[in-house]
Design a protein around this motif. Structure first.
Motif, short mmCIF file in Angstrom:
data_model
loop_
_atom_site.label_atom_id
_atom_site.label_comp_id
_atom_site.label_asym_id
_atom_site.label_seq_id
_atom_site.Cartn_x
_atom_site.Cartn_y
_atom_site.Cartn_z
N SER A 74 -32.96 -13.81 40.72
CA SER A 74 -32.40 -14.15 39.40
C SER A 74 -31.12 -13.35 39.17
CB SER A 74 -33.42 -13.85 38.30
OG SER A 74 -34.57 -14.65 38.46
N PRO A 79 -28.95 -18.45 39.64
CA PRO A 79 -30.01 -17.89 40.49
C PRO A 79 -30.16 -18.70 41.76
CG PRO A 79 -30.97 -19.19 38.73
CD PRO A 79 -29.48 -19.16 38.47
N ASP A 107 -33.91 -21.81 40.76
CA ASP A 107 -35.22 -21.17 40.93
C ASP A 107 -36.23 -21.92 40.08
OD1 ASP A 107 -34.70 -20.40 38.31
OD2 ASP A 107 -34.39 -18.28 38.77
#
Length: 209
Positions: A74, A79, A107
């Motif tokens: 992150s 990310p 993500d």
């Protein structure tokens, strides 16, 4: 650093995050049986894939099999998720070893352009550059426009944005292949290619540089 690294700089500058609160977010499941939340969206301009430049600048062009997700990282502005892959065929360049890690933008909380994430067992041909400050060994040139999914021993599909440079590598049996029944990732304007023709084309491009 190679000029294609500028891709990420441009991408980061063009990223627009569309975050809404849970009460109005259409990505939040309304099912009474689950509170699962679909990842939020990050809309980024799709950068065209330049075959000649990618072939010239890639540290490694390889067919890989996705093994597993390693971790999510992150960071801002975008990310990314790291996957471990098995290099089953090196088309150009030498891998660090037979098993390497690659990064896919996004993500579990944020997806890029609604792209689906890689799954174990899927096979791809990727144009890869080594990373210097990343938790992965390589990043994918072009990101989604550089995703070439391998369907079988003879057939590869460029999933996003077909390009004229690959017409000579298109499959002669494209009309016999019903790609709608295949588990294609985020197929948009897909281009069905003959794997050996693609490899021959890449070898010719590399030999001409």
């Amino acid at each position: 650093m190679r000029k294609l690294v500028l891709f990420f700089t441009v991408l980061f500058l063009l990223v627009a995050c569309n975050q809404q609160d849970e009460t109005s977010n259409p990505n939040v499941s309304e099912s009474d049986d689950t509170d699962e939340i679909v990842p939020g969206g990050i809309d980024a301009e799709i950068i065209p894939f330049n075959l000649e430049n990618a072939t010239e600048d890639a540290d490694l062009i390889a067919q890989v099999t996705i093994l597993e997700k390693v971790e999510e990282v992150s960071i801002e502005p975008v990310p990314y998720t790291v996957f471990r892959v098995d290099v089953t065929e090196s088309i150009e360049g030498e891998p660090i070893n037979e098993t390497v890690t690659i990064k896919q933008l996004g993500d579990s909380e944020w997806s890029i352009n609604n792209n689906e994430f890689f799954e174990p067992g899927e096979e791809y041909i990727f144009f890869l550059n080594e990373t210097s400050e990343s938790n992965s060994d390589y990043w994918i040139i072009g990101e989604e426009t550089g995703f070439f999914q391998v369907l079988d021993d003879d057939t590869v599909v460029k999933l996003v944005n077909s390009i004229p440079e690959l017409r000579d590598a298109e499959s002669d049996n494209v009309n016999e292949l019903n790609t709608s029944t295949e588990e294609l990732k985020m197929a948009t304007d897909e281009q069905v290619l003959d794997k050996q023709k693609l490899i021959n084309l890449l070898n010719n491009l590399e030999g001409g540089n």
